[in-house]
Design a protein around this motif. Structure first.
Motif, PDB file in Angstrom:
ATOM      1  N   ASP A 281      35.913  84.519 -22.200  1.00 21.69           N
ATOM      2  CA  ASP A 281      34.736  83.795 -21.735  1.00 21.69           C
ATOM      3  C   ASP A 281      33.460  84.317 -22.384  1.00 21.69           C
ATOM      4  OD1 ASP A 281      35.789  83.035 -18.304  1.00 21.69           O
ATOM      5  OD2 ASP A 281      36.277  82.132 -20.235  1.00 21.69           O
ATOM      6  N   LEU A 282      33.393  85.627 -22.642  1.00 21.46           N
ATOM      7  CA  LEU A 282      32.235  86.179 -23.364  1.00 21.46           C
ATOM      8  C   LEU A 282      32.126  85.522 -24.741  1.00 21.46           C
ATOM      9  CD1 LEU A 282      32.377  90.005 -22.593  1.00 21.46           C
ATOM     10  CD2 LEU A 282      30.559  88.434 -21.928  1.00 21.46           C
ATOM     11  N   VAL A 283      33.260  85.410 -25.413  1.00 26.14           N
ATOM     12  CA  VAL A 283      33.270  84.777 -26.740  1.00 26.14           C
ATOM     13  C   VAL A 283      32.859  83.314 -26.629  1.00 26.14           C
ATOM     14  CG1 VAL A 283      34.749  84.017 -28.644  1.00 26.14           C
ATOM     15  CG2 VAL A 283      34.985  86.336 -27.745  1.00 26.14           C
ATOM     16  N   LEU A 284      33.436  82.605 -25.671  1.00 20.77           N
ATOM     17  CA  LEU A 284      33.153  81.174 -25.555  1.00 20.77           C
ATOM     18  C   LEU A 284      31.706  80.932 -25.151  1.00 20.77           C
ATOM     19  CD1 LEU A 284      36.494  79.979 -23.943  1.00 20.77           C
ATOM     20  CD2 LEU A 284      35.648  79.436 -26.229  1.00 20.77           C
ATOM     21  N   HIS A 285      31.179  81.768 -24.268  1.00 23.12           N
ATOM     22  CA  HIS A 285      29.771  81.595 -23.891  1.00 23.12           C
ATOM     23  C   HIS A 285      28.865  81.831 -25.088  1.00 23.12           C
ATOM     24  CE1 HIS A 285      25.906  82.930 -21.821  1.00 23.12           C
ATOM     25  NE2 HIS A 285      25.971  81.615 -21.752  1.00 23.12           N
ATOM     26  N   SER A 286      29.169  82.883 -25.843  1.00 20.02           N
ATOM     27  CA  SER A 286      28.367  83.175 -27.021  1.00 20.02           C
ATOM     28  C   SER A 286      28.421  82.010 -28.006  1.00 20.02           C
ATOM     29  CB  SER A 286      28.872  84.461 -27.674  1.00 20.02           C
ATOM     30  OG  SER A 286      28.106  84.761 -28.807  1.00 20.02           O
ATOM     31  N   ALA A 287      29.622  81.471 -28.205  1.00 20.54           N
ATOM     32  CA  ALA A 287      29.793  80.352 -29.142  1.00 20.54           C
ATOM     33  C   ALA A 287      29.048  79.119 -28.650  1.00 20.54           C
ATOM     34  CB  ALA A 287      31.289  80.023 -29.295  1.00 20.54           C
ATOM     35  N   THR A 288      29.146  78.851 -27.360  1.00 23.14           N
ATOM     36  CA  THR A 288      28.497  77.672 -26.789  1.00 23.14           C
ATOM     37  C   THR A 288      26.983  77.812 -26.867  1.00 23.14           C
ATOM     38  OG1 THR A 288      30.332  77.560 -25.250  1.00 23.14           O
ATOM     39  CG2 THR A 288      28.427  76.182 -24.777  1.00 23.14           C
ATOM     40  N   HIS A 289      26.499  78.984 -26.519  1.00 19.86           N
ATOM     41  CA  HIS A 289      25.057  79.204 -26.564  1.00 19.86           C
ATOM     42  C   HIS A 289      24.515  79.022 -27.979  1.00 19.86           C
ATOM     43  CE1 HIS A 289      21.166  81.005 -25.760  1.00 19.86           C
ATOM     44  NE2 HIS A 289      21.342  81.728 -26.841  1.00 19.86           N
ATOM     45  N   LEU A 290      25.257  79.543 -28.952  1.00 16.57           N
ATOM     46  CA  LEU A 290      24.771  79.471 -30.335  1.00 16.57           C
ATOM     47  C   LEU A 290      24.865  78.068 -30.903  1.00 16.57           C
ATOM     48  CD1 LEU A 290      23.703  80.779 -32.871  1.00 16.57           C
ATOM     49  CD2 LEU A 290      26.006  81.574 -33.385  1.00 16.57           C
ATOM     50  N   PHE A 291      25.972  77.404 -30.667  1.00 17.03           N
ATOM     51  CA  PHE A 291      26.187  76.133 -31.363  1.00 17.03           C
ATOM     52  C   PHE A 291      25.810  74.910 -30.563  1.00 17.03           C
ATOM     53  CE2 PHE A 291      27.615  77.676 -35.295  1.00 17.03           C
ATOM     54  CZ  PHE A 291      28.283  78.861 -35.045  1.00 17.03           C
ATOM     55  N   HIS A 292      25.277  75.095 -29.359  1.00 16.64           N
ATOM     56  CA  HIS A 292      24.842  73.933 -28.590  1.00 16.64           C
ATOM     57  C   HIS A 292      23.401  73.989 -28.115  1.00 16.64           C
ATOM     58  CE1 HIS A 292      28.928  72.007 -27.317  1.00 16.64           C
ATOM     59  NE2 HIS A 292      28.704  72.008 -28.600  1.00 16.64           N
ATOM     60  N   GLU A 293      22.767  75.138 -28.233  1.00 15.05           N
ATOM     61  CA  GLU A 293      21.427  75.242 -27.636  1.00 15.05           C
ATOM     62  C   GLU A 293      20.318  74.811 -28.588  1.00 15.05           C
ATOM     63  OE1 GLU A 293      21.042  77.344 -24.212  1.00 15.05           O
ATOM     64  OE2 GLU A 293      22.835  76.121 -24.317  1.00 15.05           O
TER      65      GLU A 293
ATOM     66  N   ALA B 214      47.816  88.162 -28.338  1.00 15.26           N
ATOM     67  CA  ALA B 214      47.693  87.538 -27.019  1.00 15.26           C
ATOM     68  C   ALA B 214      46.266  87.066 -26.781  1.00 15.26           C
ATOM     69  CB  ALA B 214      48.118  88.511 -25.931  1.00 15.26           C
ATOM     70  N   PHE B 215      45.301  87.865 -27.280  1.00 16.30           N
ATOM     71  CA  PHE B 215      43.893  87.474 -27.108  1.00 16.30           C
ATOM     72  C   PHE B 215      43.638  86.092 -27.697  1.00 16.30           C
ATOM     73  CE2 PHE B 215      39.408  87.458 -27.014  1.00 16.30           C
ATOM     74  CZ  PHE B 215      38.964  87.006 -28.248  1.00 16.30           C
ATOM     75  N   TRP B 216      44.118  85.866 -28.927  1.00 15.62           N
ATOM     76  CA  TRP B 216      43.834  84.589 -29.594  1.00 15.62           C
ATOM     77  C   TRP B 216      44.465  83.418 -28.846  1.00 15.62           C
ATOM     78  CZ3 TRP B 216      40.032  85.149 -32.802  1.00 15.62           C
ATOM     79  CH2 TRP B 216      39.863  86.374 -33.464  1.00 15.62           C
ATOM     80  N   LEU B 217      45.671  83.612 -28.343  1.00 10.58           N
ATOM     81  CA  LEU B 217      46.319  82.541 -27.585  1.00 10.58           C
ATOM     82  C   LEU B 217      45.515  82.224 -26.328  1.00 10.58           C
ATOM     83  CD1 LEU B 217      50.054  83.682 -27.907  1.00 10.58           C
ATOM     84  CD2 LEU B 217      48.966  81.719 -29.017  1.00 10.58           C
ATOM     85  N   ARG B 218      45.058  83.289 -25.669  1.00 10.26           N
ATOM     86  CA  ARG B 218      44.273  83.073 -24.449  1.00 10.26           C
ATOM     87  C   ARG B 218      42.941  82.399 -24.791  1.00 10.26           C
ATOM     88  NH1 ARG B 218      42.242  87.271 -22.193  1.00 10.26           N
ATOM     89  NH2 ARG B 218      42.971  88.898 -23.615  1.00 10.26           N
ATOM     90  N   LEU B 219      42.381  82.771 -25.914  1.00  9.85           N
ATOM     91  CA  LEU B 219      41.091  82.191 -26.311  1.00  9.85           C
ATOM     92  C   LEU B 219      41.210  80.682 -26.505  1.00  9.85           C
ATOM     93  CD1 LEU B 219      38.125  82.673 -27.187  1.00  9.85           C
ATOM     94  CD2 LEU B 219      38.965  83.066 -29.504  1.00  9.85           C
ATOM     95  N   LEU B 220      42.240  80.252 -27.236  1.00  8.59           N
ATOM     96  CA  LEU B 220      42.450  78.818 -27.458  1.00  8.59           C
ATOM     97  C   LEU B 220      42.738  78.104 -26.148  1.00  8.59           C
ATOM     98  CD1 LEU B 220      44.547  78.924 -30.741  1.00  8.59           C
ATOM     99  CD2 LEU B 220      42.339  77.785 -30.456  1.00  8.59           C
ATOM    100  N   ALA B 221      43.579  78.712 -25.336  1.00  9.19           N
ATOM    101  CA  ALA B 221      43.942  78.070 -24.068  1.00  9.19           C
ATOM    102  C   ALA B 221      42.703  77.900 -23.189  1.00  9.19           C
ATOM    103  CB  ALA B 221      45.009  78.889 -23.339  1.00  9.19           C
ATOM    104  N   ARG B 222      41.902  78.938 -23.134  1.00  8.93           N
ATOM    105  CA  ARG B 222      40.700  78.882 -22.302  1.00  8.93           C
ATOM    106  C   ARG B 222      39.694  77.867 -22.840  1.00  8.93           C
ATOM    107  NH1 ARG B 222      39.324  79.923 -17.083  1.00  8.93           N
ATOM    108  NH2 ARG B 222      37.496  81.254 -16.871  1.00  8.93           N
ATOM    109  N   ALA B 223      39.596  77.798 -24.159  1.00 10.74           N
ATOM    110  CA  ALA B 223      38.670  76.823 -24.761  1.00 10.74           C
ATOM    111  C   ALA B 223      39.094  75.405 -24.398  1.00 10.74           C
ATOM    112  CB  ALA B 223      38.627  77.004 -26.275  1.00 10.74           C
ATOM    113  N   ARG B 224      40.411  75.206 -24.402  1.00 11.76           N
ATOM    114  CA  ARG B 224      40.935  73.888 -24.024  1.00 11.76           C
ATOM    115  C   ARG B 224      40.594  73.606 -22.564  1.00 11.76           C
ATOM    116  NH1 ARG B 224      46.010  75.310 -25.432  1.00 11.76           N
ATOM    117  NH2 ARG B 224      45.597  75.384 -27.655  1.00 11.76           N
ATOM    118  N   GLN B 225      40.822  74.620 -21.722  1.00  4.73           N
ATOM    119  CA  GLN B 225      40.627  74.452 -20.291  1.00  4.73           C
ATOM    120  C   GLN B 225      39.158  74.161 -19.960  1.00  4.73           C
ATOM    121  OE1 GLN B 225      41.019  78.022 -17.968  1.00  4.73           O
ATOM    122  NE2 GLN B 225      41.907  76.955 -16.235  1.00  4.73           N
TER     123      GLN B 225
END
Lengths: 304, 78, 364
Positions: C216-228, C255-266
């Protein structure tokens, strides 16, 4: 090569083009400018500084002083200070270009030198004893500093006492001494040999002019100095000369409130200032004449 | 804390503030720090030993509380 | 300017491979490094990168001075962050409002490598949406006040965005942004904010506050950067992403990468993740498994849009260190700004809002 050895036309070309690089108190400063007040002020006030080859030297501060790239180019001509292509201040009228360079460079050094306590103070030295004069504007510290320098004291700075966190010594950054209003005439009368740049009227601080620093002070810029006394000056016309010793704690608090980066340094700043005070007692000095002030300073020199 | 001949200064790491302590307050604080955490009662007692003036002790207690230092030396509360 | 051009830039090259930089840099490169790092707020990050790769001793003395000075500032930021966090938790805990720290503050509190050398202008926190009013009351009672008093801006923040108007503490002068989601409710993508709370962790140093999970830290950072649409610290934010990904996913942490993709989908954040992975990898050679890049690209835009977005986003991310502000850069920044607002607000609201933003001067 010193700046005085550079022919003016090639100097102007460098300033207008890839920039002129100078060594200023151990900082490598690159300046770009096509504005007259800057182009005139540099060779006069920085004549004794070393010019560097930009292909061989790492630049600490990349400064440009030029008109802001907008409409006001022709309305009321302005000049803007850029560090790394970014403007930290509002533009000023173009005649104040050289003063803007000085204030801007002060800002650059004070904000990016956190291996030091950066105290808002003038510093001079004689016989291995450095005197630090912290002072709010109006205390007369710059005028007193200029007078001492004219009398042969080494100039470390008119604006910033940089105390190394590691060694506890004061690092010189000798630069043109900034004087205001009547002080300019006072120093001209005090020493006919003092060289000044153009005075500029109507700045936020009144009339501002700069006195050229002695070549000898510039030549000794690598020689750090040990603090001897901290003197809080206050010029008051017709006042009786009054010297008061301050306790170390009082001195500490007054110096801390005059230290630009005290809060950034936290515990390290507290410790460094405590160390400085172990060897450097504090005194407040109210004076009406240079003669009075010099007498007090000489007496302090002779103390341990 | 840095103690000088006549007074002292203290750096409060929690707030980042620096405080100036008068002479007697500094000596008392030094005594307390040497002897470990203390209650406000002990501060008053120590001040009575260093300076025979209870009023002074109370004023100093105020000073130390104001500077946030009493918390550091009275974990159990006054 | 292409990816190849920017990869050669001393600042980007140093972050990607400090040991290569040390072997090849001359005075011109060091000068460029110092100037652009200062401009992009990355000097202290470079100091940490150099220290972590054991390259401190090989640096020129002048560079060491700048790094050492920047380290002091980062240390002050770290101390201030812990101090603020303590105060924020002390204000919200009695009111029963759980708090999660975001972005820079989170990296520092959680002891992450991304927190080393990190400076921050303000603290960002996340509180549950249904407790936002209680949170605001508790903070005001503890000495924070709302800035930006213009009524329109107040409505913009409260009604349309996912945060309170920025707050400032009366005594300490520190800034606080209180969020209740990581994307505004009016945006086209609609992740459920409640999902974020399921996986928060409570590092010991965070003093009772939470931080988001690694993904979620990664996804928040990505979202903040590429959508704000705000790229003032764009490069710094991309470096955050790179450092986070190296720490979480380096050294065979599949395992981290799999969780990252799954969470991004979710959370419906596959698009910003695509951009994050693409740009981090393209500039910094972030060790992202090929399969992950492919899968993320499959959810990316079509090839025409992709090429356009590459150019626009690259220009925006490097705007703070670009040599001169040409007309192309201005358009790129505007395009990114408009795009981010497109993503945040329905079109019928977008045009009046943008027109107003261009006309009404920002108050200090």
């Amino acid at each position: 090569m010193k700046l005085s050895q550079r022919p003016v036309p090639s100097l102007e070309m460098e300033l207008a083009g890839s920039g002129l690089m100078l060594e200023v108190g151990g900082f490598n400063v690159r300046v770009k400018s096509s504005v007259e007040s800057v182009v005139r002020g540099l060779p006069r006030l920085y004549a004794d500084y070393t010019v560097l080859d930009s292909a061989e030297s790492i630049v600490d501060f990349d400064i440009s002083l030029n008109p802001p790239s907008q409409v006001r180019r022709w309305l009321r001509p302005q000049i803007q200070f850029l560090l790394d292509g970014f403007s930290p201040f509002k533009p000023l009228p173009r005649e104040q270009g050289f003063a803007l360079f000085e204030w801007g460079l002060n800002w650059c050094i004070a904000n990016h030198s956190h291996r030091y306590l950066v105290i808002h103070a003038a510093v001079v030295e004689r016989d291995g004893r450095a005197f630090i004069f912290p002072g709010a504007p109006g205390s007369g510290k710059s005028t007193l500093c200029a007078a001492l320098v004219c009398r042969g004291w080494r100039l470390l700075s008119d604006e910033m006492a940089m105390v190394s966190l590691e060694s506890g010594l004061v690092r010189p950054v000798p630069r043109p001494i900034s004087l205001k209003n009547e002080s300019i005439d006072i120093i001209r009368r005090f020493d006919a040999n003092a060289t000044f740049g153009d005075a500029v009227r109507d700045t936020a601080k009144g009339t501002v002019g700069h006195m050229k620093p002695p070549a000898a002070s510039i030549a000794r810029a690598a020689e750090h100095a040990r603090g001897h006394r901290i003197v809080f000056p206050r010029y008051r016309a017709d006042a009786a000369c009054d010297v008061r010793r301050l306790t170390a704690g009082e001195t500490f608090m007054r110096v801390a409130s005059n230290t630009f980066n005290y809060h950034v340094l936290g515990r390290a700043g507290f410790d460094a200032l405590g160390d400085l005070l172990a060897c450097c007692a504090g005194v407040s000095l109210e004076y009406a004449s240079f003669a009075d002030a010099f007498e007090v300073i000489e007496a302090l020199e002779n103390e341990l | 804390m840095r103690a000088f001949d006549e007074d002292a200064v203290v750096f409060d790491g929690r707030s980042g503030h620096t405080h100036h302590l008068s002479d007697s307050a500094a000596r008392i604080l030094a005594v307390l720090q040497e002897n470990g955490p203390a209650t406000a009662q002990a501060v008053l007692q120590a001040s009575a030993e260093c300076v025979a003036d209870e009023q002074f002790g109370r004023r100093m207690l105020d000073d130390l509380q104001h500077a946030g230092l009493i918390e550091a030396i009275t974990p159990a509360g006054a | 300017m292409s990816f190849e051009y920017w990869r050669q830039h001393p600042l980007i090259g140093f972050i990607r491979a400090p040991e290569v930089a040390l072997g090849t840099f001359g005075p011109l490169q060091w000068s460029c490094l110092i100037g652009t790092a200062r401009r992009a707020n990355l000097m202290s990050r470079l100091a940490s990168t150099a220290a972590a790769s054991g390259q401190d001793d090989a640096l020129p003395a002048r560079v060491v001075e700048h790094f050492a000075s920047a380290r002091r500032v980062a240390q002050a930021a770290r101390t201030a962050t812990f101090r603020e966090a303590r105060q924020i938790v002390a204000a919200l805990e009695p009111a029963g409002v759980p708090v999660v720290f975001l972005k820079g503050a989170a990296y520092i509190l959680a002891g992450l490598e991304a927190g080393n050398g990190r400076l921050l202008g303000d603290v960002d926190i996340l509180v549950p949406r249904d407790q936002i009013a209680a949170a605001e009351r508790a903070l005001v009672a503890a000495g924070w006040m709302t800035t930006k008093i213009d009524n329109y801006d107040q409505r913009y923040y409260r009604q349309w965005m996912h945060e309170l108007p920025p707050m400032r503490h009366l005594d300490r002068g520190t800034n606080l942004d209180v969020h209740h989601s990581i994307l505004p409710p009016t945006a086209r993508l609609k992740p459920d904010p409640a999902l974020l709370w399921d996986t928060i962790s409570h590092p010991a140093e965070a003093l009772g506050a939470g931080v988001l999970s690694d993904v979620d830290l990664v996804l928040h950072s990505a979202t903040h950067l590429f959508h704000e649409g705000e790229f003032d610290n764009g490069l710094r934010d991309l470096v955050d992403l790179h450092v986070l990904l190296v720490e979480f996913g380096g050294a065979g942490e599949d395992a981290f990468w799999l969780r990252l993709l799954a969470r991004a989908r979710q959370l419906d954040l596959l698009r910003p993740l695509y951009y994050a992975l693409r740009f981090s990898c393209a500039l910094f050679d972030t060790p992202i498994p090929g399969a992950v890049l492919s899968e993320s690209a499959a959810k990316g835009p079509d090839s025409t849009t992709a090429r356009l977005m590459d150019a626009v986003l690259l220009a925006c991310l490097t705007s703070s260190i670009a040599p001169a502000r040409g007309p192309g850069l201005g358009l790129a920044l505007l395009a990114a700004f408009v795009r981010s607002h497109y993503l945040r607000m329905p079109t019928r609201l977008l045009v009046p809002h943008l027109a107003r933003k261009l006309v009404v001067p920002e108050r200090g």
